[in-house]
Design an enzyme around this catalytic site. Structure first.
Site, short mmCIF file in Angstrom:
data_model
loop_
_atom_site.label_atom_id
_atom_site.label_comp_id
_atom_site.label_asym_id
_atom_site.label_seq_id
_atom_site.Cartn_x
_atom_site.Cartn_y
_atom_site.Cartn_z
N ASP A 9 0.87 -1.19 0.00
CA ASP A 9 0.00 0.00 0.00
C ASP A 9 0.90 1.23 0.00
O ASP A 9 2.10 1.14 0.29
CB ASP A 9 -0.91 0.01 1.24
CG ASP A 9 -1.83 1.23 1.27
OD1 ASP A 9 -2.45 1.53 0.24
OD2 ASP A 9 -1.91 1.92 2.32
N SER A 10 0.30 2.38 -0.26
CA SER A 10 1.05 3.63 -0.19
C SER A 10 1.44 3.96 1.25
O SER A 10 2.26 4.83 1.48
CB SER A 10 0.21 4.77 -0.76
OG SER A 10 -0.95 4.92 0.04
N TYR A 41 -0.58 8.63 -2.51
CA TYR A 41 -0.49 8.35 -3.94
C TYR A 41 -1.66 9.02 -4.69
O TYR A 41 -1.56 9.28 -5.88
CB TYR A 41 -0.60 6.84 -4.20
CG TYR A 41 0.67 6.03 -3.98
CD1 TYR A 41 1.80 6.59 -3.36
CD2 TYR A 41 0.73 4.70 -4.39
CE1 TYR A 41 2.94 5.82 -3.16
CE2 TYR A 41 1.87 3.93 -4.20
CZ TYR A 41 2.98 4.49 -3.59
OH TYR A 41 4.10 3.73 -3.39
N GLY A 42 -2.74 9.25 -3.99
CA GLY A 42 -3.98 9.75 -4.62
C GLY A 42 -3.80 10.92 -5.57
O GLY A 42 -4.34 10.90 -6.67
N CYS A 72 -4.26 -1.39 -2.16
CA CYS A 72 -4.33 0.05 -2.40
C CYS A 72 -5.18 0.22 -3.65
O CYS A 72 -4.85 -0.33 -4.71
CB CYS A 72 -2.92 0.59 -2.64
SG CYS A 72 -2.87 2.32 -3.12
N ASN A 73 -6.26 0.95 -3.53
CA ASN A 73 -7.15 1.14 -4.68
C ASN A 73 -6.49 1.96 -5.77
O ASN A 73 -6.63 1.67 -6.96
CB ASN A 73 -8.43 1.86 -4.23
CG ASN A 73 -9.29 1.00 -3.33
OD1 ASN A 73 -10.23 0.37 -3.76
ND2 ASN A 73 -8.95 0.95 -2.05
N THR A 74 -5.75 2.99 -5.36
CA THR A 74 -5.11 3.88 -6.33
C THR A 74 -4.11 3.09 -7.17
O THR A 74 -4.06 3.22 -8.40
CB THR A 74 -4.39 5.03 -5.58
OG1 THR A 74 -5.26 5.53 -4.56
CG2 THR A 74 -4.01 6.15 -6.52
N GLU A 151 -2.77 8.68 8.14
CA GLU A 151 -1.32 8.51 8.23
C GLU A 151 -0.74 9.20 9.47
O GLU A 151 0.25 8.74 10.03
CB GLU A 151 -0.63 9.07 6.97
CG GLU A 151 -0.78 8.19 5.74
CD GLU A 151 0.04 6.90 5.79
OE1 GLU A 151 1.18 6.94 6.25
OE2 GLU A 151 -0.48 5.84 5.37
N CYS A 183 -10.87 3.27 -0.66
CA CYS A 183 -9.47 3.52 -0.34
C CYS A 183 -9.23 2.72 0.93
O CYS A 183 -10.03 2.79 1.88
CB CYS A 183 -9.22 5.00 -0.10
SG CYS A 183 -7.59 5.36 0.60
N THR A 184 -8.14 1.97 0.96
CA THR A 184 -7.94 1.07 2.10
C THR A 184 -7.61 1.82 3.39
O THR A 184 -7.63 1.24 4.47
CB THR A 184 -6.82 0.05 1.79
OG1 THR A 184 -5.66 0.75 1.32
CG2 THR A 184 -7.29 -0.94 0.74
N HIS A 185 -7.31 3.10 3.30
CA HIS A 185 -7.12 3.89 4.53
C HIS A 185 -8.46 4.18 5.22
O HIS A 185 -8.48 4.44 6.42
CB HIS A 185 -6.47 5.24 4.21
CG HIS A 185 -4.98 5.19 4.00
ND1 HIS A 185 -4.40 4.65 2.88
CD2 HIS A 185 -3.95 5.63 4.78
CE1 HIS A 185 -3.07 4.78 2.97
NE2 HIS A 185 -2.79 5.36 4.10
N1 DGL Z 1 -4.66 3.38 0.50
C1 DGL Z 1 -4.68 3.83 -0.83
C2 DGL Z 1 -5.90 3.49 -1.61
O1 DGL Z 1 -6.53 2.51 -1.30
C3 DGL Z 1 -3.98 5.06 -1.25
C4 DGL Z 1 -4.13 6.29 -0.47
C5 DGL Z 1 -3.18 7.34 -1.00
O2 DGL Z 1 -1.98 7.09 -0.92
O3 DGL Z 1 -3.65 8.38 -1.49
O4 DGL Z 1 -6.24 4.15 -2.55
#
Ligand code: DGL
Length: 262
Positions: A9-10, A41-42, A72-74, A151, A183-185
């Site tokens: 993940d990011s 990463y978004g 990570c979805n992104t 984060e 988003c996994t966050h």
């Molecule tokens: N956790 C990530 C996701 O699922 C990325 C979040 C990010 O880095 O912007 O998209």
């Protein structure tokens, strides 16, 4: 086969997937890389996300993983196909499982997707949902304030609640019965998100459904493990901060968190 499953993940978001992996597949060893130093990463370009993701996967490949979960979805939105082409181990992303869970859960077919700018712009969820239910309506919303709060470790704070309330306001002009945490966050903010919608919406995190895919592949390829090894976590960022989020979110005391550089 006691080789580990690699998870990337990011940052700390993929821990929401690790939590479910440990719950449903407790005998599977896990190696995790969180690119916290370059998170989020978004807002980054697709090229940059692809490059960073490849760097993590190459490291895991050298460590000898048997399977990869792009938690990570992104990164899933931009890198899944490329990674599948370049590596021989099975690769699972989080977008299809999330879409599948939401389509199963929704009565009306009106689904809201919360995600990063990158995921929303990629329209990956729209495609995945409409493939499963062509008459579905998807309302996507980028939530750029969410990842920095998670984060920072301040996801339980009143400020987090305020950011959630403000960000989700534009969705009130639409009707929908299901919300995907795309988003996994975001599952770390789930309580605030649920409260914001007064518990009137079904909130879907792709984590559980992703584990269903992992288990299916482990069984199909007969590569299940039978060891109770603690996960190893690598971060490009602060080891201390990462450790405290692992302790809080995964209830692991003194987790093995190591530094990695790209
Ligand atoms: N956790 C990530 C996701 O699922 C990325 C979040 C990010 O880095 O912007 O998209």
């Amino acid at each position: 086969m006691n080789a580990p499953i690699g998870v990337i993940d990011s940052g700390v978001g993929g821990l929401t997937v690790v939590r479910e992996l440990r719950k449903y597949l407790p005998n599977e060893p896990i190696i995790y890389i969180g690119d916290d130093a370059r998170c989020p990463y978004g807002p980054r370009s697709a090229e940059e996300v692809l490059q960073f993701t490849m760097e993590m996967v190459e490291s895991l490949s050298k460590m000898g993983i048997k399977m990869l979960v792009i938690a990570c979805n992104t990164a899933t939105a931009v890198a899944l196909d490329e990674i599948r082409m370049q590596f021989s181990f099975p690769v699972i992303g989080v977008i299809r499982p999330g879409a599948r869970a939401a389509v199963k859960a929704s009565q009306t077919g009106e689904i809201a997707v919360l995600g990063t700018m990158g995921t929303v712009n990629s329209k990956a969820y729209d495609g995945a949902i409409q493939q499963l239910r062509p008459d579905a309506t998807v309302h996507s919303l980028a939530c750029p304030g969410f990842v920095p709060i998670v984060e920072s470790g301040e996801y339980r704070s009143p400020q987090a609640r305020e950011v959630v309330d403000q960000t989700l306001q534009p969705l009130h002009m639409y009707s929908f019965d299901t919300v995907i945490l795309g988003c996994t966050h975001y599952p770390l903010l789930q309580e605030h998100i649920e409260q914001h919608f007064s518990s009137q919406k079904q909130i879907i995190s792709s984590a559980v459904e992703t584990v269903v895919d992992v288990e299916r592949i482990l069984n199909e390829q007969q590569i299940q493990s039978s060891s109770m090894i603690q996960p190893i976590f690598y971060t490009t960022g602060s080891i201390k901060k990462f450790q405290s989020i692992v302790e809080d979110w995964l209830s692991i005391k003194q987790p093995d968190v190591r530094a990695i550089k790209f």
